[in-house]
Structures are given as structure tokens and as C-alpha cells.
Design a protein around this motif. Structure first.
Motif: not given
Length: 154
Positions: A17-18, A23, A26, A65, A69, A73, A87
Motif C-alpha cells: 500500500i506504500c 493507496d 493515505y 482514513t 489504511l 495493510a 474505497d
């Protein structure tokens, strides 16, 4: 281009997600939303109604949020189209809320420009909160558009 859409169609989980759009947004959403929350809370909240709405929106969006997240995750979404739609819907609502809060905060700040009721320090904090609020609005809007694209590619 096709590989980007294919990659976007899968909802990421864990550390991915990073590194995937939307995503990756976030963290900036949390940072700018938290700054709005902190800056408005540091000032004399006057008038109560518009400033209360700004506080509600910033706290609500920050908490939601963060929860969203964490769901992504830990992989709680299981790559279904329902989560992609959710989403998109959440970020659309958040963008609309932040836009309304940003306009209200900007109006209150403009009204206080000529008066010394709050003082120069509070006025500058309000200006900073307005800027960060519009940045948060933009981030949520971009996230909404990219989430809609991802949802439609499922």
C-alpha cells in the motif's frame, strides 16, 4: 499502459500500500488532515458552527482514513470489487466533506481578516489551516478519481 491498469485492479495489502496508487496517498491524507485538526484546535474556535464542522470533518476523516489504511495493510479486503467500490465511495464523501469544510474555514478566516478579535497569531494559524485543508481536499479528490478507475477495472 495495460500493465498499469492490471496492477491497479488488484487491491494491495501489506507494505504494497506504500508503493501503489492511489493507496500511497493515505499517508499524505493523514498528515495534512492531522495538520488541519491541530491548527484549528490551537486557535480560539469562533464562530463555533463553521469551526465545529471543520473539526468534525478533520477528526472524522483522520480516524476513518487510519482505519481504512489498517484494513488494507492487514489484508482485510480480500481483493473483491466491493472493497474497491467502498474505497471510491469513502474517498468521494471525504473529498466532499473536506471541500465544504475548506470553504467554511476560508470564509471564517476572511471574515476575521479585518478584526482583531482573534489576534494575529490565530489569524495566521487559520490561514495555514485553510491551505492544508485545501491540500487535503485535493488529495482526497485525486484518491477518489484513482479509486474510481481501479473500481471500474475490476
Amino acid at each position: 499502459m495495460a500493465s498499469d491498469i492490471t496492477r491497479m485492479a488488484n487491491l494491495p495489502s501489506g507494505i504494497r500500500i506504500c508503493s501503489t496508487f492511489p493507496d500511497i496517498l493515505y499517508l499524505p491524507e493523514l498528515i495534512f488532515g492531522g495538520l488541519v485538526w491541530i491548527l484549528v484546535a490551537c486557535t480560539l474556535v469562533e464562530p463555533n458552527n463553521p469551526q465545529g464542522w471543520v473539526m468534525f470533518v478533520s477528526v472524522f476523516c483522520f480516524v476513518m482514513t487510519f482505519i481504512w489504511l489498517m484494513v488494507f495493510a492487514v489484508g482485510g479486503h480480500h481483493n473483491s470489487s466491493g472493497w474497491a467500490a467502498a474505497d471510491f465511495i469513502y474517498h468521494g464523501i471525504a473529498a466532499f466533506f473536506y471541500l465544504s469544510a475548506s470553504v467554511a474555514l476560508a470564509r471564517v478566516t476572511l471574515d476575521l481578516r479585518g478584526s482583531n478579535a482573534k489576534g494575529i497569531k490565530d489569524y495566521k494559524l487559520d490561514i495555514s489551516a485553510v491551505v492544508f485543508s485545501y491540500v487535503a481536499t485535493l488529495l482526497y479528490f485525486i484518491h477518489t478519481v484513482l479509486s474510481a478507475i481501479r473500481w471500474k477495472t475490476f
